[in-house]
Write a protein that holds these residues in place. Structure first.
Motif, PDB file in Angstrom:
ATOM      1  N   GLN A   1       0.704  -0.668  -0.178  1.00 58.10           N
ATOM      2  CA  GLN A   1       0.259   0.231   0.550  1.00 58.10           C
ATOM      3  C   GLN A   1       0.573   1.752  -0.368  1.00 58.10           C
ATOM      4  O   GLN A   1       1.747   1.164   0.490  1.00 58.10           O
ATOM      5  CB  GLN A   1      -0.897   0.184   1.271  1.00 58.10           C
ATOM      6  CG  GLN A   1      -1.788   1.468   1.557  1.00 58.10           C
ATOM      7  CD  GLN A   1      -2.720   1.380   2.381  1.00 58.10           C
ATOM      8  OE1 GLN A   1      -3.401   0.200   2.410  1.00 58.10           O
ATOM      9  NE2 GLN A   1      -2.925   1.803   3.466  1.00 58.10           N
TER      10      GLN A   1
ATOM     11  N   SER B   1       0.377   5.748  -0.476  1.00 54.86           N
ATOM     12  CA  SER B   1      -0.128   7.215  -0.297  1.00 54.86           C
ATOM     13  C   SER B   1       1.141   7.787  -1.127  1.00 54.86           C
ATOM     14  O   SER B   1       2.054   8.302  -1.488  1.00 54.86           O
ATOM     15  CB  SER B   1      -0.402   7.310   0.432  1.00 54.86           C
ATOM     16  OG  SER B   1      -1.703   6.232   1.667  1.00 54.86           O
TER      17      SER B   1
ATOM     18  N   LEU C   1       2.483   7.950  -6.771  1.00 51.81           N
ATOM     19  CA  LEU C   1       1.078   6.410  -6.557  1.00 51.81           C
ATOM     20  C   LEU C   1       2.071   4.836  -7.063  1.00 51.81           C
ATOM     21  O   LEU C   1       2.501   4.312  -6.729  1.00 51.81           O
ATOM     22  CB  LEU C   1      -0.070   6.186  -6.938  1.00 51.81           C
ATOM     23  CG  LEU C   1      -0.609   7.302  -6.077  1.00 51.81           C
ATOM     24  CD1 LEU C   1      -2.624   6.868  -6.035  1.00 51.81           C
ATOM     25  CD2 LEU C   1      -0.701   6.984  -4.434  1.00 51.81           C
TER      26      LEU C   1
ATOM     27  N   VAL D   1      -4.523  -3.451  -9.190  1.00 45.51           N
ATOM     28  CA  VAL D   1      -4.179  -2.617  -8.901  1.00 45.51           C
ATOM     29  C   VAL D   1      -5.286  -1.233  -8.096  1.00 45.51           C
ATOM     30  O   VAL D   1      -6.377  -1.428  -8.773  1.00 45.51           O
ATOM     31  CB  VAL D   1      -3.265  -0.619  -9.168  1.00 45.51           C
ATOM     32  CG1 VAL D   1      -3.250   0.141  -8.095  1.00 45.51           C
ATOM     33  CG2 VAL D   1      -1.840  -1.255  -9.031  1.00 45.51           C
TER      34      VAL D   1
ATOM     35  N   VAL E   1      -7.339   1.751  -6.491  1.00 46.02           N
ATOM     36  CA  VAL E   1      -6.963   3.887  -5.698  1.00 46.02           C
ATOM     37  C   VAL E   1      -8.866   3.788  -5.332  1.00 46.02           C
ATOM     38  O   VAL E   1      -9.139   3.677  -5.943  1.00 46.02           O
ATOM     39  CB  VAL E   1      -6.362   4.428  -6.841  1.00 46.02           C
ATOM     40  CG1 VAL E   1      -7.358   4.197  -8.333  1.00 46.02           C
ATOM     41  CG2 VAL E   1      -6.012   5.168  -6.884  1.00 46.02           C
TER      42      VAL E   1
ATOM     43  N   MET F   1      -1.128   7.322 -13.356  1.00 51.44           N
ATOM     44  CA  MET F   1      -0.394   5.986 -12.696  1.00 51.44           C
ATOM     45  C   MET F   1      -0.038   4.946 -13.957  1.00 51.44           C
ATOM     46  O   MET F   1       0.617   4.027 -13.867  1.00 51.44           O
ATOM     47  CB  MET F   1      -1.374   5.209 -12.307  1.00 51.44           C
ATOM     48  CG  MET F   1      -1.729   6.358 -11.064  1.00 51.44           C
ATOM     49  SD  MET F   1      -2.992   5.357  -9.896  1.00 51.44           S
ATOM     50  CE  MET F   1      -2.567   3.688  -9.090  1.00 51.44           C
TER      51      MET F   1
ATOM     52  N   ILE G   1      -6.256  -1.068 -13.468  1.00 48.57           N
ATOM     53  CA  ILE G   1      -6.651  -0.864 -12.456  1.00 48.57           C
ATOM     54  C   ILE G   1      -8.357  -1.200 -11.722  1.00 48.57           C
ATOM     55  O   ILE G   1      -8.906  -0.267 -12.983  1.00 48.57           O
ATOM     56  CB  ILE G   1      -6.060   1.249 -12.440  1.00 48.57           C
ATOM     57  CG1 ILE G   1      -4.299   1.390 -12.693  1.00 48.57           C
ATOM     58  CG2 ILE G   1      -6.091   1.753 -11.214  1.00 48.57           C
ATOM     59  CD1 ILE G   1      -3.851   2.654 -13.935  1.00 48.57           C
TER      60      ILE G   1
ATOM     61  N   GLY H   1     -11.217   1.340  -8.199  1.00 46.00           N
ATOM     62  CA  GLY H   1     -11.201   1.798  -7.586  1.00 46.00           C
ATOM     63  C   GLY H   1     -12.129   3.316  -7.746  1.00 46.00           C
ATOM     64  O   GLY H   1     -13.118   2.649  -8.638  1.00 46.00           O
TER      65      GLY H   1
ATOM     66  N   ASN I   1      -6.046   6.208   4.747  1.00 47.53           N
ATOM     67  CA  ASN I   1      -4.849   5.028   4.565  1.00 47.53           C
ATOM     68  C   ASN I   1      -3.734   4.468   6.347  1.00 47.53           C
ATOM     69  O   ASN I   1      -4.259   5.034   7.538  1.00 47.53           O
ATOM     70  CB  ASN I   1      -3.998   5.111   3.758  1.00 47.53           C
ATOM     71  CG  ASN I   1      -3.235   6.645   4.595  1.00 47.53           C
ATOM     72  OD1 ASN I   1      -2.937   7.638   5.680  1.00 47.53           O
ATOM     73  ND2 ASN I   1      -2.899   8.244   3.351  1.00 47.53           N
TER      74      ASN I   1
ATOM     75  N   CYS J   1      -3.272   3.601  -2.668  1.00 47.10           N
ATOM     76  CA  CYS J   1      -3.362   2.602  -3.631  1.00 47.10           C
ATOM     77  C   CYS J   1      -2.583   1.298  -3.142  1.00 47.10           C
ATOM     78  O   CYS J   1      -1.723   1.623  -2.712  1.00 47.10           O
ATOM     79  CB  CYS J   1      -2.961   2.923  -4.924  1.00 47.10           C
ATOM     80  SG  CYS J   1      -1.589   2.577  -5.207  1.00 47.10           S
TER      81      CYS J   1
END
Length: 380
Positions: A89, A91, A107, A119, A121, A137, A147, A149, A165, A176
């Motif tokens: 992880q 940030s 990130l 991933v 995020v 990213m 990716i 999220g 976080n 992420c």
């Protein structure tokens, strides 16, 4: 892989040791936490104390999704133990909307590259360009790493969102999670369910995610004309009437853009993601039945990519606009997803200000609006 879930209801206090016991029993390596700003502040320290060795990530929402359906002003904590997959992880602080692309690069650069399979995020959901974040990213990770999220919500206020976080709760952070290992099974699906209406309008002036003109007219004037009486409730009513993005040949490209704000002085609309300066936009609307069918289609797409028995975690990120349209029937889209995956999948997620997922059928990640996105995670 083991998953346990705890839902803290409105007016409940911080979680007690007894309440957290079922989560501790599986010795989780990851805690996903979704709730209001007050809830995140309330649970951050107890979770850090109770799970010092677990990665903790989450965000504020416009509604929490769990195995029980959709709740408001609750806190859903989902604990996950991986037996054969590794996690990392990272940030970064977002200094402003113009920092979105570089924040994405920061990130991605922090994640160990060797063995990276996917991933997830989570980002603050107001002063951010979600499209630019993903571009940054993807520049570092490449298109082979999916990716998924979403962007945090704040109950459709579009004023202030928070992210959790390892260091606590922040207004300006992105977090992420990198997932590693050959045993990882990671699948995804996305679908809207919105229908277009009215003619396609040429984008004649825009800058990043700010739309100034359509067909040579101030974009706000055009939008208000179509909304009629709903225009008096802008920008909130914009969630009910998003734009479909069309290519230069008028074909839909599968992306929807929500209106986040209006500027009366400049006659502009601020959208939730980048606008194609050579493209066209067309208004959309939807009813509950169509949105539920869209959620089911997203689940079927994610399920079809996964060869196992449906066991694991189904992470749902759906748009706040969908929730507003469906109202009291919002649980129906969660039920439709649960039926596709069956009893073996634990459902978790949130209603967001933006959804992050590859297009169904490929790994090209994009920012979506007004879309149900589903990430299914399991171990072989």
């Amino acid at each position: 892989m083991q998953v346990e879930q705890l839902t803290l209801r409105p007016r409940a206090g911080a979680p007690t040791a007894d309440a957290l016991a079922p989560l501790r029993a599986i010795r989780p390596g990851l805690l996903l936490v979704f709730g209001s700003a007050a809830w995140l502040q309330r649970v951050a320290a107890p979770l850090a104390d109770a799970f010092p060795n677990a990665l903790r990530m989450g965000c504020t929402t416009a509604g929490e999704i769990s195995a029980d359906g959709v709740t408001d002003d609750s806190c859903v904590i989902t604990a996950v133990r991986f037996d054969r997959c590794r996690l990392a992880q990272v940030s970064t602080r977002l200094t402003g909307m113009a920092d979105s692309t570089e924040a994405g690069r920061r990130l991605a650069r922090q994640l160990p590259a060797e063995g990276l399979r996917a991933v997830i995020v989570l980002g603050q959901g107001v002063a951010i360009n979600g499209s630019a974040l993903i571009v940054g990213m993807a520049e570092v990770l490449g298109q082979q790493v999916p990716i998924t999220g979403g962007l945090a919500g704040d109950a459709a206020a579009f004023a202030e969102t928070w992210v959790l976080n390892q260091s606590g709760v922040h207004r300006d952070e992105l977090v992420c999670l990198g997932l590693y290992g050959e045993a990882l099974q990671f699948s995804h699906g996305s679908f809207g369910g919105w229908s277009p209406f009215g003619p396609a309008r040429k984008v004649t002036r825009c800058e990043h995610n700010v739309l100034y003109e359509l067909d040579g007219e101030p974009a706000l004037d055009v939008y208000k004309r179509y909304l009629g009486e709903h225009a008096r409730d802008l920008p909130a009513s914009g969630l009910l009437f998003p734009f479909a993005m069309l290519g230069s040949d008028h074909t839909e490209i599968g992306l929807i853009r929500t209106i986040l704000g209006v500027d009366e002085a400049s006659g502009s609309l601020t959208l939730a993601g980048e606008i194609d300066p050579e493209g066209y936009l067309r208004l959309m609307h939807a009813g509950t039945d169509a949105l539920v069918e869209g959620a089911e289609a997203a689940a079927q797409a994610a399920r079809s990519m996964h060869a196992g028995d449906g066991q694991g975690l189904a992470l749902l990120v759906s748009c706040v606009g969908r929730k507003l349209v469906m109202g009291g029937r919002v649980d129906e889209e969660i039920e439709a997803v649960a039926e596709v995956f069956g009893q073996g999948a634990c459902i978790a997620g949130f209603y967001s200000n933006g959804e992050i997922s590859p297009f169904t059928g490929n790994r090209e990640c994009r920012l979506h609006n007004q879309t149900m996105t589903i990430t299914h995670i399991a171990e072989a």
